[in-house]
Design a protein around this motif. Sequence first.
Motif, PDB file in Angstrom:
ATOM      1  N   ARG A 196       8.159  11.951   6.280  1.00  0.00           N
ATOM      2  CA  ARG A 196       7.331  11.953   5.078  1.00  0.00           C
ATOM      3  C   ARG A 196       7.701  10.762   4.212  1.00  0.00           C
ATOM      4  NH1 ARG A 196       7.734  17.153   1.710  1.00  0.00           N
ATOM      5  NH2 ARG A 196       6.066  16.051   0.615  1.00  0.00           N
ATOM      6  N   LEU A 197       6.749  10.355   3.393  1.00  0.00           N
ATOM      7  CA  LEU A 197       6.970   9.275   2.448  1.00  0.00           C
ATOM      8  C   LEU A 197       7.136   9.889   1.068  1.00  0.00           C
ATOM      9  CD1 LEU A 197       6.979   6.114   2.557  1.00  0.00           C
ATOM     10  CD2 LEU A 197       4.638   6.228   1.687  1.00  0.00           C
ATOM     11  N   ILE A 198       8.293   9.677   0.447  1.00  0.00           N
ATOM     12  CA  ILE A 198       8.550  10.271  -0.863  1.00  0.00           C
ATOM     13  C   ILE A 198       9.010   9.199  -1.831  1.00  0.00           C
ATOM     14  CG2 ILE A 198       9.157  12.504   0.163  1.00  0.00           C
ATOM     15  CD1 ILE A 198      12.100  11.819  -0.440  1.00  0.00           C
ATOM     16  N   ALA A 199       8.898   9.509  -3.116  1.00  0.00           N
ATOM     17  CA  ALA A 199       9.334   8.573  -4.148  1.00  0.00           C
ATOM     18  C   ALA A 199      10.852   8.487  -4.174  1.00  0.00           C
ATOM     19  CB  ALA A 199       8.804   9.014  -5.501  1.00  0.00           C
ATOM     20  N   GLY A 200      11.374   7.280  -4.132  1.00  0.00           N
ATOM     21  CA  GLY A 200      12.816   7.069  -4.219  1.00  0.00           C
ATOM     22  C   GLY A 200      13.284   6.994  -5.659  1.00  0.00           C
ATOM     23  N   GLU A 201      14.513   6.626  -5.832  1.00  0.00           N
ATOM     24  CA  GLU A 201      15.091   6.566  -7.184  1.00  0.00           C
ATOM     25  C   GLU A 201      14.843   5.228  -7.860  1.00  0.00           C
ATOM     26  OE1 GLU A 201      19.193   7.583  -6.994  1.00  0.00           O
ATOM     27  OE2 GLU A 201      18.826   9.648  -6.317  1.00  0.00           O
ATOM     28  N   GLU A 202      14.524   4.194  -7.090  1.00  0.00           N
ATOM     29  CA  GLU A 202      14.340   2.863  -7.668  1.00  0.00           C
ATOM     30  C   GLU A 202      12.986   2.756  -8.358  1.00  0.00           C
ATOM     31  OE1 GLU A 202      14.001  -1.863  -6.403  1.00  0.00           O
ATOM     32  OE2 GLU A 202      14.413  -0.347  -4.868  1.00  0.00           O
ATOM     33  N   THR A 203      12.984   2.443  -9.630  1.00  0.00           N
ATOM     34  CA  THR A 203      11.757   2.198 -10.382  1.00  0.00           C
ATOM     35  C   THR A 203      11.829   0.818 -11.022  1.00  0.00           C
ATOM     36  OG1 THR A 203      12.622   3.195 -12.394  1.00  0.00           O
ATOM     37  CG2 THR A 203      11.451   4.649 -10.865  1.00  0.00           C
ATOM     38  N   PHE A 204      10.691   0.206 -11.226  1.00  0.00           N
ATOM     39  CA  PHE A 204      10.657  -1.136 -11.812  1.00  0.00           C
ATOM     40  C   PHE A 204       9.263  -1.397 -12.338  1.00  0.00           C
ATOM     41  CE2 PHE A 204      10.007  -1.224  -7.277  1.00  0.00           C
ATOM     42  CZ  PHE A 204       8.873  -1.993  -7.091  1.00  0.00           C
ATOM     43  N   GLU A 205       9.094  -2.513 -13.006  1.00  0.00           N
ATOM     44  CA  GLU A 205       7.811  -2.898 -13.576  1.00  0.00           C
ATOM     45  C   GLU A 205       7.390  -4.271 -13.082  1.00  0.00           C
ATOM     46  OE1 GLU A 205       8.425  -2.659 -17.793  1.00  0.00           O
ATOM     47  OE2 GLU A 205       7.797  -0.540 -17.887  1.00  0.00           O
ATOM     48  N   ILE A 206       6.104  -4.428 -12.909  1.00  0.00           N
ATOM     49  CA  ILE A 206       5.512  -5.717 -12.574  1.00  0.00           C
ATOM     50  C   ILE A 206       4.528  -6.072 -13.676  1.00  0.00           C
ATOM     51  CG2 ILE A 206       4.125  -7.025 -10.921  1.00  0.00           C
ATOM     52  CD1 ILE A 206       5.043  -5.034  -8.766  1.00  0.00           C
ATOM     53  N   THR A 207       4.634  -7.269 -14.186  1.00  0.00           N
ATOM     54  CA  THR A 207       3.709  -7.745 -15.214  1.00  0.00           C
ATOM     55  C   THR A 207       2.645  -8.621 -14.562  1.00  0.00           C
ATOM     56  OG1 THR A 207       5.478  -7.738 -16.865  1.00  0.00           O
ATOM     57  CG2 THR A 207       3.515  -9.020 -17.371  1.00  0.00           C
ATOM     58  N   ALA A 208       1.401  -8.335 -14.863  1.00  0.00           N
ATOM     59  CA  ALA A 208       0.296  -9.079 -14.245  1.00  0.00           C
ATOM     60  C   ALA A 208      -0.780  -9.346 -15.282  1.00  0.00           C
ATOM     61  CB  ALA A 208      -0.280  -8.302 -13.071  1.00  0.00           C
ATOM     62  N   GLU A 209      -1.344 -10.543 -15.241  1.00  0.00           N
ATOM     63  CA  GLU A 209      -2.466 -10.846 -16.130  1.00  0.00           C
ATOM     64  C   GLU A 209      -3.722 -10.086 -15.698  1.00  0.00           C
ATOM     65  OE1 GLU A 209      -3.081 -15.034 -16.891  1.00  0.00           O
ATOM     66  OE2 GLU A 209      -0.978 -15.454 -16.408  1.00  0.00           O
ATOM     67  N   HIS A 210      -3.896  -9.937 -14.388  1.00  0.00           N
ATOM     68  CA  HIS A 210      -5.029  -9.218 -13.830  1.00  0.00           C
ATOM     69  C   HIS A 210      -4.528  -8.236 -12.783  1.00  0.00           C
ATOM     70  CE1 HIS A 210      -8.361 -11.872 -15.364  1.00  0.00           C
ATOM     71  NE2 HIS A 210      -7.347 -12.712 -15.457  1.00  0.00           N
ATOM     72  N   VAL A 211      -5.204  -7.088 -12.704  1.00  0.00           N
ATOM     73  CA  VAL A 211      -4.895  -6.096 -11.675  1.00  0.00           C
ATOM     74  C   VAL A 211      -6.189  -5.751 -10.941  1.00  0.00           C
ATOM     75  CG1 VAL A 211      -4.094  -3.748 -11.206  1.00  0.00           C
ATOM     76  CG2 VAL A 211      -2.954  -5.125 -12.962  1.00  0.00           C
ATOM     77  N   VAL A 212      -6.080  -5.639  -9.618  1.00  0.00           N
ATOM     78  CA  VAL A 212      -7.188  -5.177  -8.796  1.00  0.00           C
ATOM     79  C   VAL A 212      -6.703  -3.962  -8.012  1.00  0.00           C
ATOM     80  CG1 VAL A 212      -8.939  -5.763  -7.089  1.00  0.00           C
ATOM     81  CG2 VAL A 212      -7.893  -7.567  -8.451  1.00  0.00           C
TER      82      VAL A 212
END
Length: 833
Positions: A196-212
């Motif tokens: 199964r694919l589960i959420a791990g403990e590592e979290t982070f942020e990505i900053t983007a001018e545009h998102v698709v």
Amino acid sequence: MKTHVKALVVGGGAVGNGIAYHLAKAGWDTMLVERDELTSGSTWHAAGLLPLFNMSYATTHIHKYSVDFYKTLEAETGLNAGFAVVGNLRMAQTDARMDEYMLYSAVAESADVYHEFLTPAQMKDRWPLLRTEDLKGALFHPQDGYINPADVTQAMAKGARQHGATIERKVQVDGYRWTGSEWIVSCTRMVEQGGRLIAGEETFEITAEHVVTATGNHAQRTARLLGVKIPAIPVEHQYIVTEPDLALVQWRRAGNPEHPVLRDADAKWYVREERGGWILGPYEKNAPARFLYDVPESFRADLFPLDLERIEAEYMAMIHRLPTSETVGLKDDFNGPICYTPDGNPLVGPVPGLRNMWIAEGFSFGITAAGGTGHYLAQLMTEGEAEIDMASLDPRRYGSWMTTEYAARKNEECYDHVFVLHHPDEEREAARPLRTAPNYDRQIALGAQMGQVNGWERPNYYGPLDAPAGFDHDGRSFRRGAWWPHAVAEATAIRETAGLIDASAFTKHLLRGPGATEFLDWFTCNKLPKVGRINLTYALTDTGTTRTEYTIVRLAENEYYLISAGAWTAYDGDYLLKSIEDFIAAGGAYVDCHDITTQWGVFALAGPNSRAILRDLVKDANPDTVLGNKRFPWLSYRDIELGMCPVRAVRVAYTGELGWELHHPIEMGRYLWDLLWSVGEKHGLKPVGARAQNWLRQEKSYRAFGNELGRDATPLEAALDRFVDLGKEFRGKQAMLDTGIRAQCVTVLIDGPADADPWGKEAIFHDGAKVGRLTSGGWSVAFGKQIGMGYVRPDLAAVGTKLTVRMLRQDWQAEVVEDSPFDPSNARIRVDG
């Protein structure tokens, strides 16, 4: 890992990688994140077909680009995309299906898509395993075929990396936050645990001018994270793979070529070769929508149980068409989710209410569309507009009234309708009626045959009062359907007596405030009307093309009533509100804007007797003069009273006759409808639907948004110079001027066939060369022949130019006529009384 990019693409299927490739190629610093592995969504189980066939002009261009683009990927990336260019044979069992193919042929010619027509004998000669004696013919695309979905996705991913893009797998997006200038995207690193694919403990942020977002089956989760509605919901799609067919194996061993992808549209299936056997993909009834609210955490690259009983009819139809397959066993089966939208077109473009947020969701033919979507969406994002008008795919074509239940039921219907005859006068029945005006039951009682626009029920025409159930459905045609004589009678009534049209679906905005006048003067290209007057004007894109058509009613010095097309309420409203925000941010005074579409109903009363009808009802001290030209001139509005109903009467008529639009409180719609009929019949009043109105507006050369007007042509190319005030500055002005005149909008009269009219999809020719295309078409009661509007080379736009229009695979003589060929001086509209 990067934490700041120009563009972030969310979703690693074929569509997401197509977008990442083209954004990176355009020079944008691009990152793609995928919660699992690339192709782990619907891409991995797709059959990989690449059909060029499509009735939409925009989608045809998208599919054609993909087919051409995929053939270049190996040379660029070194990866074989697995493209088998075997062609596509679309068979027809009925004359009606052949008519559909001939109409498609018109679209294909307009978009330069090569195709051929084959007879049953020609098919049998080339592919003797086919049973053809019960066929009428076929449409053949020799240049398409099928592709390996995983291979083409990986090839686009490699190409994206070669152009500088970064691709990160096992990254799940959990939230989006807009700072006013960029998006902060919250992410979690995913890990595998026990398959199964589960959420791990590592979290982070990505900053983007545009998102698709290109999140496929996860579109409902994306909608929740963004706080918007996205009517992309998957439907089960089954296909089966057979064991080798001995006859097919022998055919190939003899050195014969692979069969094209076979489509028996009337039997609702496609078939292609697969390692000596066949892949059968049916589009059966009762396929259920899945994942209405979310994809279960346990669902990864998984499938649903096969339901063979549901596809039994299609399976037996395959055996009929390919008799040698009768004794072949089943080798494998697939039943996976494939996203649909209520109208079958994907959702490609900006998200309503959000800045720099784009979606590419709801692809039922995602492999076919991935390359072209990436190309045209990248143009939209990096250049401001695409070279084709993308409005028909715009996410804002659905308003906030749309619910999950509506989308699910319509998407199931859309799946079932993949191979249904797509008549141009088609009206689908699921989830209807939904949005109705108060006088809906009155219209039904008069024989109204309803269509829908933006969810609103709207009469297309009025059939016989004793029409049997299914009258409209059974009478549809690619030529002149059962509705045609009724539309002729309605159009004639407006020209000779009077007609009443329900136009309540019109989009309506109220705009006011200290900055309202200055804003509208910048936002639109025409002079603003004086108080009490109206004008027709256009809002332009930043690239100078036509974004929206408005009728502006000036209620007070800084108060305006804006009327635009009924199909585009959310589309127009989002652009309007974002433009107001830009205006205020640039230092403009405050502007208040409200969508009041559902507060006001509209009846369009038109025809030589329309003034007499109103005179019988108007409450005024001088009823004989209140409706005359002195007190109520053309292109003005007055607040009047009709019985107990307050009415904002606008003296304008889309049909080109003396007439008024009667804007009224929508809750009084039934009362006002009954009141008009209480005096109208003695004046020859007749109820009129949208189809007759469409014919009449072409006799006046009135352009329609989504047809003649769109984001691929400027107002000057649309020959609307009289509505453009070059003496002022307005949005898109310089870009419009810089564009020049690439093509010119014209009206043509056509000496066409005796049983068919153009639909606005046909190619235009001059001396055997294609020089343009129709954007509208129909029948002219005034001239007794076919009429159309469209775009041609500027040197062929002069009145009197002889052209031909291709209909039903024949060329018919056409002539460019003056703008507004019916009553060019507008004497009938201006008549006093």
